[in-house]
Design a protein around this motif. Structure first.
Motif, PDB file in Angstrom:
ATOM      1  N   GLN A  33      39.862  43.763  35.926  1.00  0.00           N
ATOM      2  CA  GLN A  33      39.136  42.661  35.692  1.00  0.00           C
ATOM      3  C   GLN A  33      38.258  42.266  36.940  1.00  0.00           C
ATOM      4  OE1 GLN A  33      41.660  39.233  35.916  1.00  0.00           O
ATOM      5  NE2 GLN A  33      40.111  38.016  35.067  1.00  0.00           N
ATOM      6  N   VAL A  34      36.805  42.117  36.492  1.00  0.00           N
ATOM      7  CA  VAL A  34      35.851  42.133  37.527  1.00  0.00           C
ATOM      8  C   VAL A  34      35.883  40.807  37.963  1.00  0.00           C
ATOM      9  CG1 VAL A  34      33.278  42.388  37.906  1.00  0.00           C
ATOM     10  CG2 VAL A  34      34.348  43.796  36.272  1.00  0.00           C
ATOM     11  N   GLU A  35      35.946  40.689  39.416  1.00  0.00           N
ATOM     12  CA  GLU A  35      35.724  39.432  39.986  1.00  0.00           C
ATOM     13  C   GLU A  35      34.421  39.169  40.590  1.00  0.00           C
ATOM     14  OE1 GLU A  35      39.958  38.579  41.966  1.00  0.00           O
ATOM     15  OE2 GLU A  35      39.163  40.255  42.679  1.00  0.00           O
ATOM     16  N   GLY A  65      37.384  43.965  41.881  1.00  0.00           N
ATOM     17  CA  GLY A  65      38.147  43.272  40.858  1.00  0.00           C
ATOM     18  C   GLY A  65      39.517  43.383  41.118  1.00  0.00           C
ATOM     19  N   ARG A  85      43.612  44.169  44.554  1.00  0.00           N
ATOM     20  CA  ARG A  85      42.007  44.131  44.320  1.00  0.00           C
ATOM     21  C   ARG A  85      41.594  45.418  44.964  1.00  0.00           C
ATOM     22  NH1 ARG A  85      40.139  38.890  47.043  1.00  0.00           N
ATOM     23  NH2 ARG A  85      40.186  38.106  45.024  1.00  0.00           N
TER      24      ARG A  85
END
Ligand SMILES: [Zn+2]
Ligand SMILES: [Zn+2]
Length: 363
Positions: A33-35, A65, A85
């Motif tokens: 999940q790209v942050e 992410g 992360r």
């Protein structure tokens, strides 16, 4: 069907927001999940169509992410679990070619195309190969680095320029304590080189830029440069001669984009037997006034530098985690995914009134 938003580049200067299906994750791969995704100077070249990339493609090769899904085998291999992360390296190397097996996996020759995040097209399943998206596919051969979840994700994306600083300004030219280094270009890579050179114990750090770079030259001073020169007002050759007692710099690194005259200048600023690192891409332009004999007479070593590697990314991540430098000052812009085009144009100084050092897209 579950989907992910993604910025898809369909041609030069053509970006659109699409919904792409999320893949099924097996034992051997994962989903990030790209942050945040850092924007690199080469992202702008890709946007312009100056790089050999097949469209359509999801750009973005500097993602950070959370692990959203991961298979057992992949979790053991990467020593990560869902929720961790991580920073993801751009290359997705084959692991078996000569380059991979001799440690130069950045130059992997095992794929017919340049197999890296941000460059693999939508035609290769599952298509989510770029950081300009909500989710990124983690290929079994992806390379991930854990990073402290307390670091804000947009700051964590600085692992890219900082890793480049350690590799290009220190490791490749073997910068030693006490050495004098000249850094041509005060952009994100130039400023990262200042930090890396300082960490390596350089005796004198000199940065050059244009009048329009005054803000970045001031940042360079704040981060440890001994001299930051506006070359439109001061002659860098005279400054370097003065500082080095006419000897020239031990190491000169060129991280300017497009400026071909910087290559000749770098060779002129280096001392006899010095190292010149060329890391600023110039497109297909030749270098004017390049007199080979000057290079021979001084026995210069010219080094082309492209990517970063595992050890230097590790160094960069440890430095970020240490909190030793106010790195947030390098990060000037955070923009949402929908504004990818604006982010690219800000980085290229196409948006009046905006002066960026480092930009990240945050989905
Ligand atoms: Zn990059
Ligand atoms: Zn390979």
């Amino acid at each position: 069907m579950r989907t992910s938003r993604a910025i898809v580049q369909t041609g030069p200067r053509a970006l659109e927001l699409r919904e792409l299906p999320l893949p099924e994750i097996g034992a051997d791969d994962g989903l990030l999940q790209v942050e945040a995704c850092g924007i690199c100077g080469s992202d702008y070249e890709q946007y312009q169509g100056a790089l050999p990339v097949r469209f359509p493609v999801v750009p973005g090769h500097e993602p950070v992410g959370r692990i959203a899904e991961i298979g057992d085998v992949a979790a053991r291999r990467w020593r990560v679990q869902a929720g961790d992360r991580v920073c993801v390296e751009a290359p997705i190397p084959c692991g078996h070619c000569r380059e991979c097996l001799t440690g130069a996996y950045r130059l992997c020759s095992g794929h017919r195309r340049f197999n890296a995040y941000g460059y693999v097209g939508l035609d290769v399943s599952p298509g989510l190969w770029g950081g300009y998206a909500d989710y990124l596919y983690l290929d079994p051969n992806a390379i991930v680095h854990k990073i402290d979840p307390a670091i804000p994700p947009e700051i964590a994306t600085l692992f890219n320029p900082l890793g480049a600083g350690f590799r290009w300004a220190v490791e490749m030219p073997r910068l030693a304590p006490g050495d004098t280094i000249v850094i041509l270009g005060p952009g994100q890579r130039g400023l990262a080189s200042v930090i890396a050179a300082r960490e390596a114990g350089a005796g004198c750090i000199i940065v050059t830029g244009l009048a329009a770079d005054e803000h970045k030259l001031a940042l360079a001073r704040d981060f440890g440069a001994h001299h930051a020169i506006n070359i439109e007002a001061e002659d860098p050759a005279a400054v370097v001669r003065d500082i080095t007692d006419n000897r020239g710099a031990d190491v000169v690194i060129d991280v300017t984009a497009y400026a071909v005259e910087a290559v000749t200048q770098a060779c002129n600023l280096a001392r006899r037997g010095g190292m010149v690192v060329l890391a600023g891409t110039k497109g297909p332009k030749p270098v004017p006034d390049f007199i080979v004999d000057r290079l021979i007479m001084k026995e210069l070593t010219l080094i082309g530098a492209l990517g970063v590697d595992y050890g230097n990314y590790d160094r960069a991540i440890r430095l970020i985690e240490s909190g030793k430098y106010p790195l947030a000052r390098l990060h000037t812009h955070t923009l949402p995914l929908e504004q990818a085009e604006r982010a690219l144009r800000i980085l290229a100084r196409e948006v009046p009134g905006e002066d960026a050092v480092h930009i990240a897209l945050v989905p």
